[in-house]
Design a protein around this motif. Structure first.
Motif: not given
Length: 405
Positions: A12-18
């Motif tokens: 759920x970091x920026x990559x996962x959230x995007x």
């Protein structure tokens, strides 16, 4: 099944959230598995000054929480669980967590990276007792105390500056010659002007000392060989990161450093599995590039799932034999030959079906069956989901031989 998702995002970091934003917006059943609060390493960075649109800066926690809220609004589901194992070759792909099992038609692996340790005496024993890898998390514990920062990259220099808001004195230990750091010029120039920052050059850490808490650090000057004890109440370590790929090792291709190898669409060597963010081989690891990776991976995953569902329905699960005609729409002569196939199948429609595929756009069949775009048109015969015949020559005679009609 309730636990089968069109798109399952791990991390759920920026990559996962995007990826969650783009996947849910495409009306895919999307879930993000994250063991803690969304945000990843970005959520531990207090000040972000280089994310476009925030010229006065923003905070890591604020930005990543906004990303999480965005994904939620589009319908992404958040699952709080710790991933224990993966089976990327099952159909659908399986993820086993401590709390349950989850399946995804497509997977985006975005678990990121973790701080690299110095691996010196005392580091492990005193972790959480003065040894830290996150200034945003722990800075307030060192108010009016003296701390060391090890490293000279963007993270080290920017977090050292942040620590000066709390600590009495912050000393930066740098392996390079005086005045040389690896951080961007803006951050470096500002840090050099900060009166609360002190610098120790040409030095490395030999050990971290203390009984219950950090009391001092033994440093070594790499030019003179001199070792000396330096008093400190804490030490913050920023010497790079290590990708979190242990659970995926052996199932996708990694480089020598353990980062996942992908193509420009974030596809890994395993079909239907994509990687995004700090965990993959890339030139720049920043919040903005992680978000871009996630968006690309989600769009590619959506296309993969869509093509797979159509292929399964029309070809692999068809009741009668299927002729698949691959063509290039820019090759008019080749495309005209497909008319011969059309006519042949119409004459035998009680025994045969036809599926036409633009091989210049369908990445699934190109990758799965090794379609060469320079050798089109091409015919495949599938019977009960199995490839039974291939023909590069399209004529009534070849079609009869291929289909045995």
């Amino acid at each position: 099944m309730d636990n089968v998702y069109d798109l399952l995002i791990l991390g759920g970091g920026p990559a996962g959230l995007a990826a969650g934003v783009y996947g849910a917006r495409a009306r895919m059943k999307t879930a993000i598995i994250e063991k803690g609060r969304p945000g990843g390493q970005a959520a531990t960075t207090e000040e972000l000054e280089n994310y476009p649109g925030f010229r006065k800066g923003t905070t890591g926690p604020g930005l990543t929480q906004a990303m999480a809220d965005h994904a939620l609004e589009f319908g992404a589901e958040f699952i709080k669980d710790t991933i224990m194992s993966l089976d990327l070759f099952s159909s659908p792909r399986k993820v086993v967590g401590r709390k349950g099992e989850y399946c995804g038609k497509a997977i985006i692996y975005a678990l990121g990276a973790e701080p690299r340790m110095l691996r010196v005496e005392g580091e492990g024993r005193l972790r959480g007792k003065g040894v830290s890898y996150c200034a945003t998390c722990d800075a307030d514990l060192f108010e009016e105390l003296d701390v060391l920062v090890v490293g000279s990259g963007d993270a080290a220099i920017e977090e050292a500056e942040y620590l000066t808001k709390f600590a009495e004195q912050v000393t930066v230990v740098v392996i390079h010659d005086e005045g040389k750091v690896d951080a961007n010029r803006v951050s470096a120039e500002r840090a050099f002007k900060n009166p609360k920052l002190k610098w120790i050059w040409n030095s490395t850490v030999k050990s971290i000392n203390g009984d219950e808490l950090v009391e001092s650090v033994t440093l070594k000057n790499i030019k003179t060989g001199e070792e000396f004890s330096y008093p400190a109440n804490g030490i913050f370590i920023y010497i790079g990161t290590t990708p979190i790929t242990g659970q995926i090792e052996g199932q996708v291709k990694l480089n020598d450093q353990g980062y996942i190898i992908t193509d420009e669409k974030m596809a890994t060597s395993a079909e239907g599995v994509f990687a995004a963010g700090d965990v993959r081989v890339k030139y720049l690891r920043q919040v903005i590039t992680a978000a871009a990776d996630g968006a690309i991976a989600a769009v590619a995953a959506e296309k993969y799932v869509h093509e797979t569902e159509i292929w399964d329905k029309e070809v692999l699960k068809a009741e009668q034999p299927v002729l698949v005609a691959y063509y290039d729409p820019t090759d008019m002569a080749g495309t005209e030959k497909i008319g011969v196939v059309d006519q042949f199948v119409r004459e035998h429609q009680d025994r045969l079906s036809l599926v036409k595929v633009d091989a210049t756009r369908n990445e699934l069949v190109e990758r799965r069956y090794g379609i060469d775009r320079n050798k089109l048109p091409l015919m495949h015969l599938f019977v009960k989901g199995e490839l039974q015949g291939v023909s590069h020559e399209i004529s009534v005679e070849n079609l009869r031989e291929l289909t045995r009609i």
